[in-house]
Design a protein around this motif. Sequence first.
Motif, short mmCIF file in Angstrom:
data_model
loop_
_atom_site.label_atom_id
_atom_site.label_comp_id
_atom_site.label_asym_id
_atom_site.label_seq_id
_atom_site.Cartn_x
_atom_site.Cartn_y
_atom_site.Cartn_z
N VAL A 182 0.83 -1.20 0.00
CA VAL A 182 0.00 0.00 0.00
C VAL A 182 0.86 1.26 0.00
O VAL A 182 0.58 2.23 -0.70
N GLY A 183 1.95 1.24 0.78
CA GLY A 183 2.77 2.43 0.92
C GLY A 183 3.66 2.71 -0.28
O GLY A 183 4.02 3.87 -0.53
N LYS A 184 4.00 1.68 -1.04
CA LYS A 184 4.98 1.86 -2.11
C LYS A 184 4.51 1.40 -3.49
O LYS A 184 5.09 1.80 -4.50
N GLY A 185 3.47 0.56 -3.55
CA GLY A 185 3.17 -0.09 -4.82
C GLY A 185 1.93 0.38 -5.54
O GLY A 185 1.57 -0.18 -6.59
N ASP A 198 0.27 -1.55 -12.90
CA ASP A 198 0.68 -2.96 -12.80
C ASP A 198 0.50 -3.46 -11.37
O ASP A 198 0.05 -4.59 -11.14
N GLY A 199 0.85 -2.61 -10.38
CA GLY A 199 0.67 -2.98 -8.99
C GLY A 199 -0.80 -3.08 -8.62
O GLY A 199 -1.21 -3.99 -7.88
N VAL A 200 -1.62 -2.16 -9.14
CA VAL A 200 -3.06 -2.19 -8.86
C VAL A 200 -3.68 -3.48 -9.40
O VAL A 200 -4.48 -4.14 -8.73
N VAL A 201 -3.29 -3.84 -10.63
CA VAL A 201 -3.85 -5.06 -11.24
C VAL A 201 -3.36 -6.30 -10.51
O VAL A 201 -4.16 -7.17 -10.12
N LYS A 248 -2.83 -1.87 6.14
CA LYS A 248 -3.15 -0.91 5.08
C LYS A 248 -3.01 0.52 5.60
O LYS A 248 -2.51 1.40 4.90
N THR A 249 -3.46 0.74 6.83
CA THR A 249 -3.29 2.06 7.43
C THR A 249 -1.82 2.36 7.69
O THR A 249 -1.36 3.49 7.48
N MET A 250 -1.08 1.36 8.14
CA MET A 250 0.37 1.55 8.31
C MET A 250 1.01 2.02 7.01
O MET A 250 1.87 2.92 6.99
N GLY A 251 0.61 1.40 5.91
CA GLY A 251 1.17 1.75 4.61
C GLY A 251 0.88 3.18 4.23
O GLY A 251 1.75 3.88 3.70
N VAL A 252 -0.35 3.65 4.50
CA VAL A 252 -0.71 5.03 4.17
C VAL A 252 0.07 6.02 5.04
O VAL A 252 0.54 7.06 4.56
N ILE A 253 0.19 5.72 6.34
CA ILE A 253 0.96 6.61 7.22
C ILE A 253 2.41 6.66 6.78
O ILE A 253 3.03 7.74 6.73
N PHE A 254 2.96 5.51 6.42
CA PHE A 254 4.35 5.48 5.94
C PHE A 254 4.49 6.29 4.65
O PHE A 254 5.48 7.02 4.47
N LEU A 255 3.49 6.17 3.77
CA LEU A 255 3.51 6.96 2.53
C LEU A 255 3.53 8.45 2.86
O LEU A 255 4.27 9.23 2.23
N ASN A 282 12.41 7.47 4.42
CA ASN A 282 12.84 7.09 3.08
C ASN A 282 12.10 5.84 2.63
O ASN A 282 11.70 5.01 3.47
N THR A 283 11.96 5.67 1.33
CA THR A 283 11.19 4.56 0.80
C THR A 283 11.70 3.20 1.28
O THR A 283 10.92 2.29 1.54
N GLY A 284 13.00 3.07 1.42
CA GLY A 284 13.57 1.78 1.83
C GLY A 284 13.55 1.51 3.31
O GLY A 284 13.96 0.43 3.76
N ASP A 285 13.09 2.48 4.12
CA ASP A 285 13.08 2.29 5.58
C ASP A 285 12.02 1.28 5.99
O ASP A 285 10.99 1.11 5.32
N PRO A 286 12.22 0.59 7.13
CA PRO A 286 11.16 -0.26 7.67
C PRO A 286 10.03 0.59 8.25
O PRO A 286 10.22 1.77 8.55
N ILE A 287 8.87 0.00 8.41
CA ILE A 287 7.74 0.70 9.02
C ILE A 287 8.10 1.01 10.49
O ILE A 287 8.44 0.10 11.24
N PRO A 288 8.04 2.27 10.93
CA PRO A 288 8.38 2.59 12.33
C PRO A 288 7.46 1.88 13.32
O PRO A 288 6.27 1.67 13.04
N GLN A 289 8.01 1.56 14.49
CA GLN A 289 7.23 0.84 15.50
C GLN A 289 6.03 1.64 15.98
O GLN A 289 4.96 1.10 16.24
N TRP A 290 6.18 2.96 16.09
CA TRP A 290 5.05 3.77 16.58
C TRP A 290 3.89 3.74 15.59
O TRP A 290 2.71 3.81 16.00
N VAL A 291 4.20 3.60 14.30
CA VAL A 291 3.15 3.50 13.29
C VAL A 291 2.38 2.19 13.47
O VAL A 291 1.14 2.15 13.41
N ILE A 292 3.11 1.10 13.70
CA ILE A 292 2.48 -0.21 13.90
C ILE A 292 1.58 -0.18 15.13
O ILE A 292 0.42 -0.62 15.09
N LEU A 293 2.08 0.38 16.24
CA LEU A 293 1.30 0.43 17.48
C LEU A 293 0.06 1.31 17.32
O LEU A 293 -1.03 0.95 17.77
N ALA A 294 0.22 2.46 16.66
CA ALA A 294 -0.92 3.37 16.49
C ALA A 294 -2.00 2.74 15.63
O ALA A 294 -3.20 2.81 15.96
N ALA A 295 -1.60 2.11 14.52
CA ALA A 295 -2.58 1.47 13.64
C ALA A 295 -3.27 0.30 14.33
O ALA A 295 -4.49 0.11 14.20
#
Length: 334
Positions: free
Chosen positions: A67-70, A129-132, A195-202, A211-224
Motif C-alpha cells: 500500500v505504501g509503495k506499490g 501494474d501494482g493495482v492489477v 493498510k493504514t500503516m502503509g498510508v501513514i508510511f507513505l 525514506n522509501t527503503g526504511d522499515p515501518i516505524p514501530q510507533w506507526v504499527i502500534l498506532a494502527a
Amino acid sequence: MDLTLALVIGVVVVALVFDYTNGFHDAANAIATSVSTRALTPRAALFMAAAMNFLGAHLGTQVAQTVGKGIIDAPQGSHGLVIVCAGLIGAITWNMITWYFGLPSSSSHALIGGLVGSALASASVVHWDGVVAKVVIPMILSPLVGFTLAGAIMIALLWIFRHAHPGRANRGFRHAQTVSAAAMALGHGLQDAQKTMGVIFLALVVGGYANTGDPIPQWVILAAAAAISLGTYAGGWRIMRTLGRRIIALDPPQGFAAESAASTVLYVAAIGFGAPISTTHTITSAIMGVGATKRLSAVRWGVAGNIVTAWILTIPAAALVAALSYYALHWMVE
C-alpha cells in the motif's frame, strides 16, 4: 510549525480515523457468524476480536509495503500530502455510507480507490501494474477461493461427522468457533491494520520524514493496531446482522467452516503475496459457499446481489469522492 509538518500530522490523524472506521465497519467480518450461532456473546466476541486484531497487526508488514509503495507515487511536500489526505477522505466517506446501509463493502478497496482517485485528479503516477497484480486479481480470486474452500470444508465436515449426534456436534462446534473466530480476527488485523500503516508510511515519505527503503516505524504499527482494535470494540451491529442472518441462517458447523476458510485465505494472501485483499469479500463469499452446500436456495441471493453491487461500486465511488476532496483541499492549502 511549518505547513508540511502540520499536513503530515493531519494525514496521520485522518489515517487513524480511517483505521478506526475500518475496525467498526469490519468488526462483523470476524464475529458475525459466532454471534449468530450463539457460540459467543456479542460483547465477548467484540473484546476477543479487538485483542486479536491488535496482535494480528504485529505479524508482518508485507501488505503495508504494498500500500505504501506499490499503488501511487505522490510528489514530495505539501502537494503529495494533500493527495494522500484526499484518498483517505474518499475511503472514510464510502465506509460511512455502506455502514449506514448495513452493506459489508471493502474498506481495503475503498482505500485503494481513494488513493487512485486522488492521484488521477492530481495527475500523479498510478502504478497500474501494482493495482492489477496486487488489488484487482486478488479482488476477483479471493471471493472465488473463499467460496470454494468453505464449501469443500463444509462437505468434509458433513462426511466426517455424518454419524455424530446433532446436539453434541453443535455444542462441540460452538467451542471450535471460538478458535476459528479468533483466527479470523487475527487475519483481519494482519490485513487491514497494515493498510493504514502503509498510508501513514507513505505520508512520512512524502513529507520527508522517512525514506522509501526504511522499515515501518514501530510507533506507526502500534498506532494502527490500537486504532483498529478500538474501532472493532465499538462494534458494527448493522453489518453484523447482514453477515450473520440475512445471507443465510448459520449453524455452528457452518460458521466454523466459513471462518476457517476465510482466515486461511487472509493469511496466504498477506504472508505469501503481500496482497491487500478484502476481509469482507472473503468472509461473505465463504458464508455463501457454506450455504450453497445445503441447497442453492438456502442463500438469500437478493441480499448477496446487493452486497456484490456495493463491491463493484466501492473503488470507483471512493475514487470519485477522493478526486473531489483533492480539488477542495488543493484549493484550500495551495
